[in-house]
Design a protein around this motif. Structure first.
Motif, mmCIF file in Angstrom:
data_model
loop_
_atom_site.group_PDB
_atom_site.id
_atom_site.type_symbol
_atom_site.label_atom_id
_atom_site.label_comp_id
_atom_site.label_asym_id
_atom_site.label_seq_id
_atom_site.Cartn_x
_atom_site.Cartn_y
_atom_site.Cartn_z
ATOM 1 N N LEU A 233 64.375 -55.222 51.547
ATOM 2 C CA LEU A 233 63.353 -54.663 52.439
ATOM 3 C C LEU A 233 63.572 -53.165 52.651
ATOM 4 O O LEU A 233 62.634 -52.368 52.616
ATOM 5 N N VAL A 234 64.826 -52.789 52.874
ATOM 6 C CA VAL A 234 65.125 -51.373 53.077
ATOM 7 C C VAL A 234 64.769 -50.574 51.825
ATOM 8 O O VAL A 234 64.198 -49.478 51.908
ATOM 9 N N TYR A 235 65.062 -51.119 50.661
ATOM 10 C CA TYR A 235 64.747 -50.426 49.414
ATOM 11 C C TYR A 235 63.240 -50.239 49.262
ATOM 12 O O TYR A 235 62.778 -49.215 48.758
ATOM 13 N N VAL A 236 62.461 -51.251 49.688
ATOM 14 C CA VAL A 236 61.004 -51.102 49.640
ATOM 15 C C VAL A 236 60.590 -49.886 50.463
ATOM 16 O O VAL A 236 59.808 -49.040 50.013
ATOM 17 N N SER A 237 61.141 -49.763 51.659
ATOM 18 C CA SER A 237 60.744 -48.635 52.518
ATOM 19 C C SER A 237 61.212 -47.308 51.938
ATOM 20 O O SER A 237 60.539 -46.297 52.071
ATOM 21 N N LEU A 238 62.368 -47.306 51.257
ATOM 22 C CA LEU A 238 62.871 -46.048 50.683
ATOM 23 C C LEU A 238 61.958 -45.518 49.597
ATOM 24 O O LEU A 238 61.761 -44.312 49.466
ATOM 25 N N GLN A 239 61.394 -46.417 48.766
ATOM 26 C CA GLN A 239 60.623 -45.959 47.606
ATOM 27 C C GLN A 239 59.132 -45.871 47.893
ATOM 28 O O GLN A 239 58.374 -45.419 47.045
#
Lengths: 283, 316
Positions: free
Chosen positions: A151-157
Motif C-alpha cells: 500500500l505504501v509503495y502504491v502511494s509512493l509511485q
C-alpha cells in the motif's frame, strides 16, 4: 571539448580524435567496470576472492547462486520483493491511469487543483510521511506485513504515474472520444476500450519505471519490515552484509540475484525505460 | 468539440447557453468520482494524512502510546542541536554543488554521442546502466572500491607509485563526504546524459544547420546555440538532482551511517537515527526535524524555480 573544437583545426585532429576515444573508453570502463567486477566475484568463492580480488574466475562456481538462493534466504527475499513490487505496480498503474484519464479528458471545476495536489507530492521528502506511516501501519496491524508495504509503495509511485500518463492521455485526439460517444460507449467503456489500448505504450513505460524504482526501494522497506521472513531484496542484502561482512563472494552473488531482473527488463525495454525517465525532465 | 453533433435550430439561437451535457468533455460527477476516488483515497490516506500527522506530532513527545504535548520545545531543541546543523550543512553542500557535476557530465556525454562517436548505441546503454542499480548495490560496490586494503582505488594508486595517497576513503572525515558525492554522481550521470541527448535531438534542426552554414565551430556552437537552447532542460535537471540530493538517505545509510564523526550525516539519516535507531524512543523530535525539512525542501524548490527559470516555467 577540445576534441570537438579541433574539428576546424586540421593538424591536431587525429590526435584529439584519439584523446576523445581514450576519454570515452575510460568513462565506459568507469561505468561498466565495477559491474563486471561484481559479476566475476559472484561466481568465485570468498577464498578465491581474498587471494586475488581482481582475477578472472578460473572455475565458474555457479553453485554460489544455489547456495545464496537456498541456504542464504535470498529466495525468500526475492519472492517477497516480487509479490510487493508486482502488486504495487499493478494497483498504482490502474489507479493512476483512471485518475490520469479523468484529469486529461474531462473539464470540471478543480481539475488542475486535483492534478496539482496529486503531482506536488513528488517533491516531498520521504521523512514527512515515513514516521507517521510507521505509526499508522502499527495502528492498523499492517506494520511488518507485505500488504502494508505494498500500500505504501502504491502511494509512493502515484504522483509519477499520474504525471506521466496524464501527459500522454491528453494527446489522444478528442475525435476518437467523440466517435466512441456517438457509437454509444459509456465513460467506463471508453476508458477500457479506447484509453487503455491506445495508451499502452505509455502504460508500459510507466510499468517498467515503477517496477525498477520499487524493486530498488530501501528506506520504507527497512522501516516498515522487521521480520526476517518478510524482507525485500534490498533490505535482505543489507542484513546479510551486516551478518556476514567478510563473505564477499556470497554478498556479490546475492547482489547479482537482485540485479538480474532489472538487467533483463533493461535488455528488453531499454528504449521505453529511457523514454519514461526522460519524459519528466524535458520541457 | 461539438462539431460532430448537428446543432438544432433552437440551440443555434441559444449560443449563450452553457455547453450541453452532450459535450464529450463533460462528465457526470458520478463518472468523475469513479475515476478519481481511488487515487485520491490513496493520496489522502497514505500521503496527506501522514504528512499532517507528522506536523501534528512535532508538538508532542511521543513514547510508545504516550503523547505529551510540549508545544514548541522540539523546535527549540532543534535550533541548538549541533548534529542537526552539521547534517543541514552536509546536505546543502551536496544538494547545491553536486548537481553541477551531474549535469555537466551528462551534457558532455550527450554531446559526445550527438557528435557521432562510433558505437554510440552501445555507449549510451553502457553509460546508463548505473542508473538502474539500486542504492544498496551501488553502495556495496563502492564500499569495495574504496576499501583500504584491496579496493581498486587504492590498488591503482599503489600500482602507479602513489601509495602515499592511498586513504581510508570512507573512514576519513575529510574525505568521506566527497567519496559519497562521487559515488552518487557515478549513479546519476547517465540519467542526465539521456535527458540531454533527447533534448539535443529535439532542438530545431534549422537553427543547428544555420549555425553550421555560418561556419560556426563546435565550441561556438555549444556556447551560443546548444547550451542557451537547452537552458530549460539543464535547469530542470539541476532542480531534479537538487531534490534528489535533499532527500538522500540510502547511499549514506549503507556506506557510512552518517559517520565518521558526522562527516556524512544528512538530514534524512539523522531523522532516521532519531526515530528508529537511537534508543531515545521519541517520535516527536524526529517529526519536528522532518517538518522543518519539508518546509525547507519545498521553499528551496520554489525559490530555485523563480531564480533560475526567469522566462520558462518549470513543471517541478
Amino acid at each position: 571539448m577540445a576534441a570537438m573544437l579541433a574539428e576546424r583545426a586540421p593538424l591536431p585532429r587525429f590526435f584529439s580524435r584519439g584523446a576523445l576515444a581514450l576519454v570515452l573508453g575510460l568513462y565506459t570502463i568507469y561505468t561498466l567496470g565495477p559491474f563486471l567486477w561484481l559479476a566475476t566475484m559472484s561466481v568465485r568463492t570468498t577464498a578465491e576472492i581474498s587471494a586475488d580480488h581482481y582475477a578472472w574466475p578460473k572455475v565458474f562456481h555457479w553453485e554460489q547462486f544455489r547456495i545464496a538462493w537456498v541456504d542464504s534466504d535470498f529466495a525468500t527475499y526475492f519472492w517477497n520483493s516480487t509479490i510487493v513490487v508486482v502488486g504495487a505496480v499493478a494497483v498504482v498503474t490502474l489507479l493512476g491511469a483512471a485518475a490520469a484519464h479523468a484529469l486529461a479528458r474531462y473539464r470540471f471545476r478543480g481539475n488542475r487543483l486535483v492534478y496539482g495536489i496529486l503531482f506536488s507530492s513528488i517533491i516531498f521528502p520521504p521523512q514527512i510521511t515515513l514516521i507517521s506511516l510507521y505509526q499508522i501501519l502499527v495502528d492498523y496491524n499492517l506494520y511488518n506485513s507485505l500488504l502494508g508495504l505494498t500500500l505504501v509503495y502504491v502511494s509512493l509511485q502515484l504522483p509519477l504515474t499520474v504525471y506521466l500518463l496524464e501527459g500522454f492521455f491528453a494527446r489522444i485526439p478528442q475525435d476518437l472520444f467523440d466517435a466512441a460517444k456517438i457509437d454509444g460507449y459509456g465513460d467506463l467503456e471508453i476508458f477500457r476500450r479506447i484509453v487503455l489500448p491506445i495508451g499502452m505504450p505509455a502504460i508500459a513505460t510507466t510499468l517498467i519505471l515503477n517496477f525498477i524504482q520499487l524493486w530498488n526501494e530501501f528506506l520504507f522497506a527497512v522501516v516498515l519490515i522487521t521480520d526476517p521472513d518478510k524482507r525485500t531484496l534490498p533490505v535482505g542484502i543489507r542484513a546479510f552484509m551486516g551478518d556476514h561482512f567478510q563473505d564477499i563472494g556470497m554478498i556479490a552473488t546475492g547482489v547479482m540475484i537482485s540485479v538480474i531482473p532489472v538487467i533483463i527488463v533493461y535488455i528488453f525495454f531499454s528504449e521505453k525505460l529511457i523514454r519514461g525517465m526522460t519524459a519528466g525532465a524535458i520541457k | 468539440m461539438t462539431s460532430i453533433s448537428i446543432p438544432s435550430a433552437a440551440e443555434e439561437g441559444a449560443q449563450h447557453a452553457a455547453p450541453s451535457l452532450a459535450d464529450p468533455r463533460r462528465a457526470s460527477w458520478w463518472v468523475l468520482t469513479v475515476f478519481l476516488t481511488p487515487a485520491l483515497a490513496v493520496y489522502v490516506g497514505l500521503t496527506a494524512y501522514p504528512a499532517f500527522r507528522t506536523f501534528y506530532d512535532s508538538f508532542f513527545t511521543i513514547e510508545g502510546l504516550d503523547a505529551t504535548f510540549v508545544g514548541l520545545d522540539n523546535y527549540r531543541a532543534l535550533m541548538s542541536d549541533e548534529t542537526f546543523w552539521v547534517s543541514v550543512r552536509n546536505t546543502f553542500i551536496w544538494s547545491f554543488i553536486a548537481p553541477v557535476l551531474d549535469v555537466v557530465t551528462g551534457l558532455l556525454l550527450a554531446l559526445a554521442l550527438y557528435a557521432g562517436v562510433p558505437a554510440a548505441r552501445f555507449l549510451r546503454v553502457a553509460w546508463f546502466t548505473p542508473v538502474l542499480l539500486s542504492y544498496v548495490v551501488v553502495a556495496i560496490l563502492w564500499m569495495w572500491i574504496f576499501n583500504y586494503d584491496w579496493g581498486i582505488l587504492n590498488a591503482m594508486l599503489r600500482a602507479v607509485g602513489l601509495g602515499a595517497l592511498a586513504s581510508s576513503w570512507l573512514g576519513d572525515p575529510n574525505l568521506a563526504l566527497g567519496a559519497l558525492i562521487v559515488t552518487h554522481a557515478w549513479k546519476w550521470a547517465g540519467f542526465n546524459m539521456v535527458v540531454c541527448l533527447a533534448a539535443i535531438h529535439s532542438l530545431p534542426r534549422e537553427v543547428l544547420e544555420a549555425s553550421e552554414l555560418d561556419n560556426c565551430g563546435w565550441g561556438a556552437k555549444l556556447r551560443y546555440v546548444i547550451v542557451p537552447m537547452l537552458r530549460p532542460t539543464l535547469l530542470n535537471l539541476y532542480i531534479l538532482a537538487f531534490i534528489g540530493k535533499m532527500k538522500i538517505f540510502d547511499l549514506v545509510w549503507i556506506m557510512t551511517q552518517g559517520g565518521p564523526l558526522w562527516a556524512t550525516e544528512t538530514v534524512s539519516t539523522y531523522v532516521y537515527k532519531r526515530a528508529f535507531n537511537w534508543n531515545t524512543f521519541d517520535l516527536g523530535y524526529p517529526s519536528a526535524i522532518a517538518s522543518v525539512w519539508f518546509v525547507v525542501v519545498c521553499a528551496a524548490v520554489i525559490i530555485l524555480n523563480r531564480l533560475l527559470a526567469t522566462r520558462e516555467r518549470l513543471e517541478y
